[in-house]
Design a protein around this motif. Structure first.
Motif, PDB file in Angstrom:
ATOM      1  N   ASP A  55     -23.057  63.212  14.090  1.00 15.86           N
ATOM      2  CA  ASP A  55     -21.734  63.033  13.707  1.00 15.86           C
ATOM      3  C   ASP A  55     -21.656  61.774  13.349  1.00 15.86           C
ATOM      4  N   LEU A  56     -22.417  60.664  13.493  1.00 19.73           N
ATOM      5  CA  LEU A  56     -22.473  59.224  13.210  1.00 19.73           C
ATOM      6  C   LEU A  56     -22.843  58.925  12.029  1.00 19.73           C
ATOM      7  N   ILE A  57     -22.438  58.063  11.150  1.00 19.81           N
ATOM      8  CA  ILE A  57     -22.709  57.731   9.822  1.00 19.81           C
ATOM      9  C   ILE A  57     -22.465  56.186   9.709  1.00 19.81           C
ATOM     10  N   GLY A  58     -23.377  55.331   9.129  1.00 20.21           N
ATOM     11  CA  GLY A  58     -22.808  53.973   8.877  1.00 20.21           C
ATOM     12  C   GLY A  58     -22.255  54.090   7.307  1.00 20.21           C
ATOM     13  N   ILE A  59     -21.327  53.330   7.158  1.00 19.30           N
ATOM     14  CA  ILE A  59     -20.998  53.019   5.753  1.00 19.30           C
ATOM     15  C   ILE A  59     -20.719  51.644   5.410  1.00 19.30           C
ATOM     16  N   LEU A  60     -21.443  51.075   4.707  1.00 17.22           N
ATOM     17  CA  LEU A  60     -21.437  49.642   4.527  1.00 17.22           C
ATOM     18  C   LEU A  60     -20.024  49.022   3.913  1.00 17.22           C
ATOM     19  N   ASN A  61     -19.705  48.096   4.921  1.00 18.24           N
ATOM     20  CA  ASN A  61     -18.507  47.521   4.436  1.00 18.24           C
ATOM     21  C   ASN A  61     -18.469  46.624   3.135  1.00 18.24           C
ATOM     22  N   GLY A  62     -17.354  46.960   2.218  1.00 15.29           N
ATOM     23  CA  GLY A  62     -17.517  46.169   0.943  1.00 15.29           C
ATOM     24  C   GLY A  62     -16.267  44.932   1.123  1.00 15.29           C
ATOM     25  N   GLU A  63     -15.829  44.314   0.162  1.00 10.33           N
ATOM     26  CA  GLU A  63     -14.896  43.368   0.184  1.00 10.33           C
ATOM     27  C   GLU A  63     -13.931  43.565  -0.802  1.00 10.33           C
ATOM     28  N   ASP A  64     -12.852  43.122  -0.981  1.00 12.04           N
ATOM     29  CA  ASP A  64     -11.655  43.225  -1.789  1.00 12.04           C
ATOM     30  C   ASP A  64     -11.992  42.124  -2.939  1.00 12.04           C
ATOM     31  N   PRO A  65     -12.412  42.624  -3.918  1.00 10.10           N
ATOM     32  CA  PRO A  65     -12.823  41.885  -5.288  1.00 10.10           C
ATOM     33  C   PRO A  65     -11.589  40.922  -5.645  1.00 10.10           C
ATOM     34  N   ASN A  66     -10.317  41.332  -5.350  1.00  8.75           N
ATOM     35  CA  ASN A  66      -9.412  40.705  -5.864  1.00  8.75           C
ATOM     36  C   ASN A  66      -9.089  39.487  -4.963  1.00  8.75           C
ATOM     37  N   LEU A  67      -9.381  39.722  -3.687  1.00  7.88           N
ATOM     38  CA  LEU A  67      -9.133  38.602  -2.548  1.00  7.88           C
ATOM     39  C   LEU A  67     -10.318  37.697  -2.533  1.00  7.88           C
ATOM     40  N   TRP A  68     -11.523  38.151  -2.476  1.00  8.04           N
ATOM     41  CA  TRP A  68     -12.689  37.338  -2.510  1.00  8.04           C
ATOM     42  C   TRP A  68     -13.429  37.149  -3.726  1.00  8.04           C
ATOM     43  N   ASN A  69     -12.871  36.438  -4.515  1.00 12.58           N
ATOM     44  CA  ASN A  69     -13.232  35.880  -6.177  1.00 12.58           C
ATOM     45  C   ASN A  69     -13.483  34.661  -6.095  1.00 12.58           C
ATOM     46  N   THR A  99     -11.353  32.885  -9.057  1.00 11.57           N
ATOM     47  CA  THR A  99      -9.827  32.742  -9.010  1.00 11.57           C
ATOM     48  C   THR A  99      -9.342  32.714  -7.838  1.00 11.57           C
ATOM     49  N   ASP A 100     -10.084  32.250  -6.879  1.00 11.94           N
ATOM     50  CA  ASP A 100      -9.500  31.993  -5.312  1.00 11.94           C
ATOM     51  C   ASP A 100      -8.681  30.694  -5.400  1.00 11.94           C
ATOM     52  N   PRO A 101      -7.526  30.743  -4.737  1.00 15.49           N
ATOM     53  CA  PRO A 101      -6.765  29.486  -4.738  1.00 15.49           C
ATOM     54  C   PRO A 101      -6.781  28.434  -3.840  1.00 15.49           C
ATOM     55  N   GLU A 102      -7.916  29.165  -2.739  1.00 18.30           N
ATOM     56  CA  GLU A 102      -8.381  28.413  -1.670  1.00 18.30           C
ATOM     57  C   GLU A 102      -9.411  27.256  -1.677  1.00 18.30           C
ATOM     58  N   ILE A 103     -10.046  27.480  -2.839  1.00 25.15           N
ATOM     59  CA  ILE A 103     -11.137  26.628  -3.144  1.00 25.15           C
ATOM     60  C   ILE A 103     -10.958  25.710  -3.983  1.00 25.15           C
ATOM     61  N   PRO A 104     -11.155  24.513  -4.183  1.00 26.06           N
ATOM     62  CA  PRO A 104     -10.760  23.328  -5.272  1.00 26.06           C
ATOM     63  C   PRO A 104     -11.414  23.578  -6.778  1.00 26.06           C
ATOM     64  N   HIS A 105     -12.825  24.318  -6.442  1.00 23.99           N
ATOM     65  CA  HIS A 105     -13.407  24.479  -7.786  1.00 23.99           C
ATOM     66  C   HIS A 105     -14.049  25.807  -7.986  1.00 23.99           C
ATOM     67  N   HIS A 106     -13.532  26.457  -8.978  1.00 26.48           N
ATOM     68  CA  HIS A 106     -13.905  28.004  -9.299  1.00 26.48           C
ATOM     69  C   HIS A 106     -15.481  27.904  -9.664  1.00 26.48           C
ATOM     70  N   PHE A 107     -16.100  29.058  -9.557  1.00 27.25           N
ATOM     71  CA  PHE A 107     -17.413  29.213 -10.086  1.00 27.25           C
ATOM     72  C   PHE A 107     -17.519  30.935 -10.337  1.00 27.25           C
ATOM     73  N   THR A 108     -18.695  31.112 -10.927  1.00 27.89           N
ATOM     74  CA  THR A 108     -19.154  32.616 -11.104  1.00 27.89           C
ATOM     75  C   THR A 108     -20.552  32.686 -10.909  1.00 27.89           C
TER      76      THR A 108
END
Length: 302
Positions: A248-262, A265-274
């Protein structure tokens, strides 16, 4: 599918750790693929202030001797996911950390606070009368998270009523919600559940063990962690129970919200990058070194 996602915290309303990130992002992702998800969490003052499209309270009367309790509906800021806040000022009307007081110690009534959260979740899952007052909504699946909601499947099993399927997710096995067995009358669980095949864990009541024992399915935040917690090294004393529930036990890998952790576009960092243009990443590290008073060193690990 109707899913009630029960959590002690959710970003951006209240956050102390990764559970809040999952609670903020996973329901929204499920809604995007067409599921009918509602989030249930305590009505801490920041949560009451932060929800949007707030509705009139639905009174639940006096619950567990904790005072009058109501459900206040609304929507999560940003995602718009429907949310119900369990409003009980005696237990949740406190500023600061949701688990500890200003002295840095656990609130002495945490056993009652999170038993109430779990009990209200179970009520939403079983009460036809309450469902009528919630526009006929009743979950097919009740998804509980970490020790603060571990009593949800316990209440549902003890009541024996028609109930939703239950899933219990372990985000961190080290936090187990352990309390003296004397609390059982206060949280309205029968003494017979205080056994090895129940809530008992080395002489205390463990809310985490209750979730692991009584839920229909158990998930963790990665396949690796699912394997690790079945071992004596990482099982925190619960490896035996987890091994018996291996199917009954299964591991499902956590993802992240790409709209938040991007970083593009992230307004919390001074320089954006890809990933194709990484120069901004080096500039961000240099800016952080200046801000923290560190020696400027491009080769230093962050």
């Amino acid at each position: 599918m109707k899913v009630l996602f029960v959590t002690a915290e959710a970003y951006p309303l209240v956050k102390t750790g990764g559970l809040a990130d999952v609670a903020g992002a996973l329901p929204a992702a499920l809604v995007e693929i067409g599921e009918d998800v509602r989030l249930l969490m305590p009505a801490y003052p920041p949560a009451l202030d932060g929800i949007e499209a707030k509705t009139e309270p639905v009174s639940l009367g006096e619950v567990m001797g904790a005072g009058f309790v109501s459900l206040i509906g609304g929507r999560m800021p940003g995602s718009g996911v429907p949310v119900w806040l369990v409003d009980c000022p005696n237990l949740f009307g406190r500023l600061g950390n949701p688990y500890v007081g200003p002295d840095g110690r656990d609130w002495l009534d945490n056993h009652l606070r999170f038993a109430l959260l779990s009990r209200v979740a179970a009520m939403v899952g079983t009460s036809g009368c309450l469902a009528e007052r919630l526009n006929g909504w009743r979950p097919h699946v009740l998804h509980a998270n970490d020790w603060q909601t571990g009593l949800v499947p316990a209440y549902l099993r003890m009541w024996g009523a028609r109930r939703p399927a239950t899933v219990f997710t372990v985000h961190n096995l080290a936090f187990q919600g352990r309390f003296d067995s004397k609390i059982l009358p206060a949280i309205e669980l029968p003494v017979e559940c205080f056994s090895m095949n129940g809530t008992e864990f080395y002489g205390s009541v463990s809310y985490l063990k209750a979730g692991l024992y009584y839920s229909d399915r158990i998930t963790t935040v990665s396949p690796t962690y699912a394997h690790e917690i079945e071992t004596s090294e990482e099982g925190m004393g619960l490896q035996g129970l987890l091994r018996t529930r291996h199917k009954d036990l299964i591991g499902i890998l956590n993802g992240e919200d790409p709209n938040l952790w991007n970083p593009a576009t992230d307004p919390e960092i001074p320089h954006h990058f890809t990933r194709d243009h990484l120069a901004g990443k080096d500039a961000d590290k240099a800016a952080l070194q200046v801000e923290m008073g560190l020696a400027p060193n491009p080769a230093a690990p962050l």
